[in-house]
Scaffold this motif. Sequence first.
Motif, mmCIF file in Angstrom:
data_model
loop_
_atom_site.group_PDB
_atom_site.id
_atom_site.type_symbol
_atom_site.label_atom_id
_atom_site.label_comp_id
_atom_site.label_asym_id
_atom_site.label_seq_id
_atom_site.Cartn_x
_atom_site.Cartn_y
_atom_site.Cartn_z
ATOM 1 N N SER A 144 -16.481 -7.741 16.137
ATOM 2 C CA SER A 144 -16.138 -7.676 17.758
ATOM 3 C C SER A 144 -14.701 -7.838 18.025
ATOM 4 C CB SER A 144 -17.008 -8.759 18.420
ATOM 5 O OG SER A 144 -16.700 -10.305 18.115
ATOM 6 N N LEU A 145 -14.367 -7.473 19.087
ATOM 7 C CA LEU A 145 -12.964 -7.777 19.564
ATOM 8 C C LEU A 145 -12.796 -8.852 20.419
ATOM 9 C CD1 LEU A 145 -9.920 -6.726 19.537
ATOM 10 C CD2 LEU A 145 -10.727 -5.239 21.345
ATOM 11 N N ALA A 146 -12.169 -9.751 20.278
ATOM 12 C CA ALA A 146 -11.969 -10.966 21.092
ATOM 13 C C ALA A 146 -10.599 -10.959 22.096
ATOM 14 C CB ALA A 146 -11.800 -12.258 20.317
ATOM 15 N N LEU A 147 -10.973 -10.939 23.146
ATOM 16 C CA LEU A 147 -9.734 -10.852 24.168
ATOM 17 C C LEU A 147 -9.558 -12.129 24.879
ATOM 18 C CD1 LEU A 147 -10.716 -7.314 25.757
ATOM 19 C CD2 LEU A 147 -8.891 -7.925 23.871
ATOM 20 N N GLU A 148 -8.326 -12.692 25.035
ATOM 21 C CA GLU A 148 -8.480 -14.094 25.472
ATOM 22 C C GLU A 148 -7.327 -14.001 26.753
ATOM 23 O OE1 GLU A 148 -7.869 -17.523 22.893
ATOM 24 O OE2 GLU A 148 -8.429 -15.902 21.191
ATOM 25 N N LEU A 149 -7.530 -14.861 27.793
ATOM 26 C CA LEU A 149 -6.211 -14.943 28.867
ATOM 27 C C LEU A 149 -6.440 -16.381 29.251
ATOM 28 C CD1 LEU A 149 -4.349 -13.587 30.725
ATOM 29 C CD2 LEU A 149 -6.045 -13.468 32.278
ATOM 30 N N ALA A 191 -5.327 -10.991 21.443
ATOM 31 C CA ALA A 191 -6.508 -10.102 21.069
ATOM 32 C C ALA A 191 -6.308 -10.036 19.661
ATOM 33 C CB ALA A 191 -6.270 -8.705 21.785
ATOM 34 N N GLY A 192 -7.809 -9.830 19.136
ATOM 35 C CA GLY A 192 -7.871 -9.556 17.517
ATOM 36 C C GLY A 192 -9.139 -9.365 17.331
ATOM 37 N N PRO A 193 -9.415 -8.824 15.976
ATOM 38 C CA PRO A 193 -10.975 -8.564 15.609
ATOM 39 C C PRO A 193 -11.594 -9.894 15.265
ATOM 40 C CG PRO A 193 -9.304 -7.765 14.169
ATOM 41 C CD PRO A 193 -8.418 -8.139 15.252
ATOM 42 N N VAL A 194 -12.731 -9.845 15.289
ATOM 43 C CA VAL A 194 -13.676 -11.080 14.856
ATOM 44 C C VAL A 194 -14.477 -10.589 13.794
ATOM 45 C CG1 VAL A 194 -15.129 -12.955 15.397
ATOM 46 C CG2 VAL A 194 -13.452 -12.312 17.037
ATOM 47 N N PHE A 195 -14.186 -11.083 12.339
ATOM 48 C CA PHE A 195 -15.053 -10.332 11.244
ATOM 49 C C PHE A 195 -16.046 -11.720 11.134
ATOM 50 C CE2 PHE A 195 -10.761 -8.697 10.857
ATOM 51 C CZ PHE A 195 -11.359 -7.300 10.658
ATOM 52 N N GLY A 220 -12.335 -16.136 27.795
ATOM 53 C CA GLY A 220 -12.172 -15.101 26.714
ATOM 54 C C GLY A 220 -13.685 -14.331 26.897
ATOM 55 N N VAL A 221 -13.814 -13.135 25.964
ATOM 56 C CA VAL A 221 -14.654 -12.222 25.853
ATOM 57 C C VAL A 221 -14.827 -11.672 24.398
ATOM 58 C CG1 VAL A 221 -14.966 -11.689 28.228
ATOM 59 C CG2 VAL A 221 -13.626 -10.050 26.650
ATOM 60 N N ASN A 222 -15.991 -11.465 23.677
ATOM 61 C CA ASN A 222 -16.208 -10.787 22.539
ATOM 62 C C ASN A 222 -16.769 -9.469 22.801
ATOM 63 O OD1 ASN A 222 -15.841 -13.650 21.724
ATOM 64 N ND2 ASN A 222 -16.156 -12.714 19.642
ATOM 65 N N VAL A 223 -16.128 -8.458 22.559
ATOM 66 C CA VAL A 223 -16.904 -7.025 22.728
ATOM 67 C C VAL A 223 -17.093 -6.357 21.460
ATOM 68 C CG1 VAL A 223 -16.008 -4.497 23.645
ATOM 69 C CG2 VAL A 223 -15.143 -6.750 24.702
ATOM 70 N N PRO A 224 -18.387 -5.881 21.305
ATOM 71 C CA PRO A 224 -18.725 -5.394 20.025
ATOM 72 C C PRO A 224 -17.824 -4.115 19.729
ATOM 73 C CG PRO A 224 -20.424 -4.771 21.838
ATOM 74 C CD PRO A 224 -19.330 -5.801 22.303
ATOM 75 N N LEU A 225 -17.821 -4.192 18.136
ATOM 76 C CA LEU A 225 -16.703 -2.844 17.645
ATOM 77 C C LEU A 225 -17.791 -2.267 16.874
ATOM 78 C CD1 LEU A 225 -13.301 -4.272 17.077
ATOM 79 C CD2 LEU A 225 -14.133 -2.851 18.821
ATOM 80 N N ALA A 226 -18.547 -3.142 15.671
ATOM 81 C CA ALA A 226 -19.342 -2.297 14.665
ATOM 82 C C ALA A 226 -20.574 -3.387 14.510
ATOM 83 C CB ALA A 226 -18.503 -2.417 13.291
#
Length: 217
Positions: free
Chosen positions: A66-71, A99-103, A56-62
């Motif tokens: 962040s946005l978490a993407l998993e495979l 995929a989903g936002p991480v608050f 997985g990765v966390n991509v910053p959104l704000a």
Amino acid sequence: MNALLMALLLAASPDAPTPTTPVSVEKPTPRASVWVQPVGTALFGLFGQAMYLPLGVNVPLAEKTSLALELTPVVGSWRDSYDTFGDDKGLHWRVLAAAGPVFSFGQGPLSGPFIEPKLITVLAYDPDYAYDEVRIKGGVSFELQAGLDVGWQFSAGGWYFTPMIGASAGYCLNCSGDSKDWVSSLITPMAREYSAQRGPRPVLNLNLNLLRIGTAF
């Protein structure tokens, strides 16, 4: 006297060198991460007899999101070879994508407690096999689930460490099992009931990976 006047003029000059104090530079707060989930890998390897590799990765959104993407690919021969048919030798596989936002409720997108609502898809294949002298047809199934993970994020010295847990529910197309079997196809077939039926049904799943560990930057 002249030397004293010259010194005063130099001191008053705007171009005269002035002493400077060092300014401390703080390292930026980590905002992105790359991670694996080793607990799930170990459990599947020991008890599921399968290669299970959740990435997985966390991509910053704000500022705190962040946005978490998993495979997660899963491959294993979960049934005895004498119970299977065809050239696949009882090889099962699954591919989970989520995929989903991480608050985050900490100081940044990778710190403190968090909640992560996410959308999950699972593509799975089971080969034909036999049980109790009954030949049961395999096939490809597809799941769509909505899930929620909760946990606590830590990032320090380039490391990313996150204890967490979660659950999800959804619907499966062409899944093995009857309408009373709510276990996701992501679980190993040996942990589910044997059934000659395939069709649509609801599914439930627990995220018991328990830990994400990786690097933050």
